[in-house]
Each structure stands twice: as C-alpha cells, then as structure tokens.
Design a protein around this motif. Sequence first.
Motif, mmCIF file in Angstrom:
data_model
loop_
_atom_site.group_PDB
_atom_site.id
_atom_site.type_symbol
_atom_site.label_atom_id
_atom_site.label_comp_id
_atom_site.label_asym_id
_atom_site.label_seq_id
_atom_site.Cartn_x
_atom_site.Cartn_y
_atom_site.Cartn_z
ATOM 1 N N ALA A 44 -16.933 33.792 27.162
ATOM 2 C CA ALA A 44 -17.312 33.698 28.574
ATOM 3 C C ALA A 44 -17.387 35.105 29.139
ATOM 4 O O ALA A 44 -16.877 36.057 28.539
ATOM 5 C CB ALA A 44 -16.293 32.864 29.355
ATOM 6 N N ARG B 238 -25.448 33.928 30.865
ATOM 7 C CA ARG B 238 -26.215 32.867 30.209
ATOM 8 C C ARG B 238 -27.238 33.476 29.256
ATOM 9 O O ARG B 238 -27.420 33.010 28.133
ATOM 10 C CB ARG B 238 -26.887 31.992 31.271
ATOM 11 C CG ARG B 238 -27.550 30.760 30.747
ATOM 12 C CD ARG B 238 -28.079 29.803 31.832
ATOM 13 N NE ARG B 238 -28.577 30.426 33.044
ATOM 14 C CZ ARG B 238 -27.894 30.526 34.194
ATOM 15 N NH1 ARG B 238 -26.667 30.033 34.288
ATOM 16 N NH2 ARG B 238 -28.424 31.117 35.256
ATOM 17 N N THR C 265 -20.885 31.000 27.663
ATOM 18 C CA THR C 265 -20.823 29.631 28.178
ATOM 19 C C THR C 265 -20.380 29.516 29.628
ATOM 20 O O THR C 265 -20.585 28.483 30.254
ATOM 21 C CB THR C 265 -19.856 28.792 27.331
ATOM 22 O OG1 THR C 265 -18.547 29.381 27.408
ATOM 23 C CG2 THR C 265 -20.308 28.722 25.887
ATOM 24 N N GLY C 266 -19.747 30.537 30.145
ATOM 25 C CA GLY C 266 -19.236 30.427 31.503
ATOM 26 C C GLY C 266 -18.754 31.753 32.037
ATOM 27 O O GLY C 266 -18.866 32.794 31.386
ATOM 28 N N TYR D 149 -12.530 29.023 35.959
ATOM 29 C CA TYR D 149 -13.714 28.937 35.084
ATOM 30 C C TYR D 149 -14.862 28.256 35.824
ATOM 31 O O TYR D 149 -14.647 27.321 36.598
ATOM 32 C CB TYR D 149 -13.365 28.128 33.839
ATOM 33 C CG TYR D 149 -14.532 27.868 32.929
ATOM 34 C CD1 TYR D 149 -14.934 28.809 31.988
ATOM 35 C CD2 TYR D 149 -15.266 26.693 33.019
ATOM 36 C CE1 TYR D 149 -16.011 28.579 31.155
ATOM 37 C CE2 TYR D 149 -16.355 26.453 32.200
ATOM 38 C CZ TYR D 149 -16.728 27.400 31.273
ATOM 39 O OH TYR D 149 -17.804 27.176 30.460
ATOM 40 N N ALA E 36 -18.941 27.051 34.534
ATOM 41 C CA ALA E 36 -19.975 27.058 33.495
ATOM 42 C C ALA E 36 -21.180 27.850 33.976
ATOM 43 O O ALA E 36 -21.468 27.906 35.181
ATOM 44 C CB ALA E 36 -20.388 25.629 33.149
ATOM 45 N N THR E 37 -21.898 28.451 33.042
ATOM 46 C CA THR E 37 -23.093 29.220 33.396
ATOM 47 C C THR E 37 -24.339 28.342 33.411
ATOM 48 O O THR E 37 -25.398 28.812 33.788
ATOM 49 C CB THR E 37 -23.333 30.390 32.405
ATOM 50 O OG1 THR E 37 -23.384 29.884 31.089
ATOM 51 C CG2 THR E 37 -22.265 31.442 32.544
ATOM 52 N N THR E 38 -24.216 27.100 33.008
ATOM 53 C CA THR E 38 -25.393 26.213 32.984
ATOM 54 C C THR E 38 -25.628 25.531 34.299
ATOM 55 O O THR E 38 -24.810 25.470 35.152
ATOM 56 C CB THR E 38 -25.225 25.134 31.894
ATOM 57 O OG1 THR E 38 -24.027 24.401 32.136
ATOM 58 C CG2 THR E 38 -25.224 25.751 30.531
#
Length: 174
Positions: A80, A110, A115-116, A170, A172-174
């Motif tokens: 991350a 990303r 992932t984050g 945390y 997420a980057t999505t």
Amino acid sequence: MRIRPAAPADLPLLQDIERAAGEPFRTLGMTEIADDEPPALELLERFRKAGHAWIAEGDQVEGSGGRPVAYLIGEPVDGAFHIEQVSVHPDAAHRGVGRTLIAYAADRARGQGLTGLTLTTFTEVPWNAPYYERIGFRPLTDPELTPGLREIRATEAAHGLDRWPRVCMYRATT
C-alpha cells in the motif's frame, strides 16, 4: 488548485506549511505536536527524489500567488502507499485541498499496482481520524497491521506520539 511534484526549491516552503499546520494543535493542549520540528530537508528530499512528494498550489491562500499551500509525502509499505504526512496551511483549510492531495496519491498508488493507502493519525483530533473516516478511510484492527505498519507505529511510540490515542487507517485505491 494545481497538484505537482515537489521541486527542490519547494522543500523549505513545505517546512513552513508544516509549522503553520501544527499551530491548531495548541488549542487541544497538544503543544508538543505544535512545537515539533517539521521534517528535515534531507528527509523531504528523499521523498522528492523517490517521486513521492507532491504539493498543492493555488489561490486558496490570499496572496499566495500560486505558492504551495499543502503537501503530501509517503512511500510504499507492504503493498500500500503509506501517507507519511499530509499538511495543509490553515489559511487553505476546509477547501478540499487535503482531500485532493490524497486522491492524487491514490491515483499514483493505483498506477503503481498498490492496493490502498495507509496512514497513522490521532484518534481524537477532529481534523485527523474523524476527517479521514469521512473521506473513506477505516481504522485497522491490530491483526490487520502489516509488519511495516507495526514498525511505523513502534517508531512513533518511541518518539512519544502515543501520549495521545493513535490509529492506523486504510482506504482502498480502487
């Protein structure tokens, strides 16, 4: 507002932003945080050279003339992108500058396959954990902490930051 990579000449300005951003901690009785020295130029340069130091510039501060009003530094940690510091000059606060910098970091992360985003912050400071929760971060439980995050927390504790409640978060980057 424009987000761009930090240049060497920006680094002292980032220290000025950090000093100004620390001042509101005094109102919470956290004078040690307000008085804490900003990241050293050498550390800021390390993040800059790695391509992980970005600034926001614009007219958020009257008379800024496009000078930096906020910055974000970080680095990949255990898959991350860990936000080491995001600071907004108080004169530019409450205008979405920090949120825009974080979104920019998420896009870069990303693009690197991370992932984050992670960060550590104070739980009881309104512009810390409560703010990050509003923009999509969630607290991590102890079992969710990666080895790198455990190391970061241990370093923070050694510097006395655990005098006030802290949390790893945390998004997420999505």
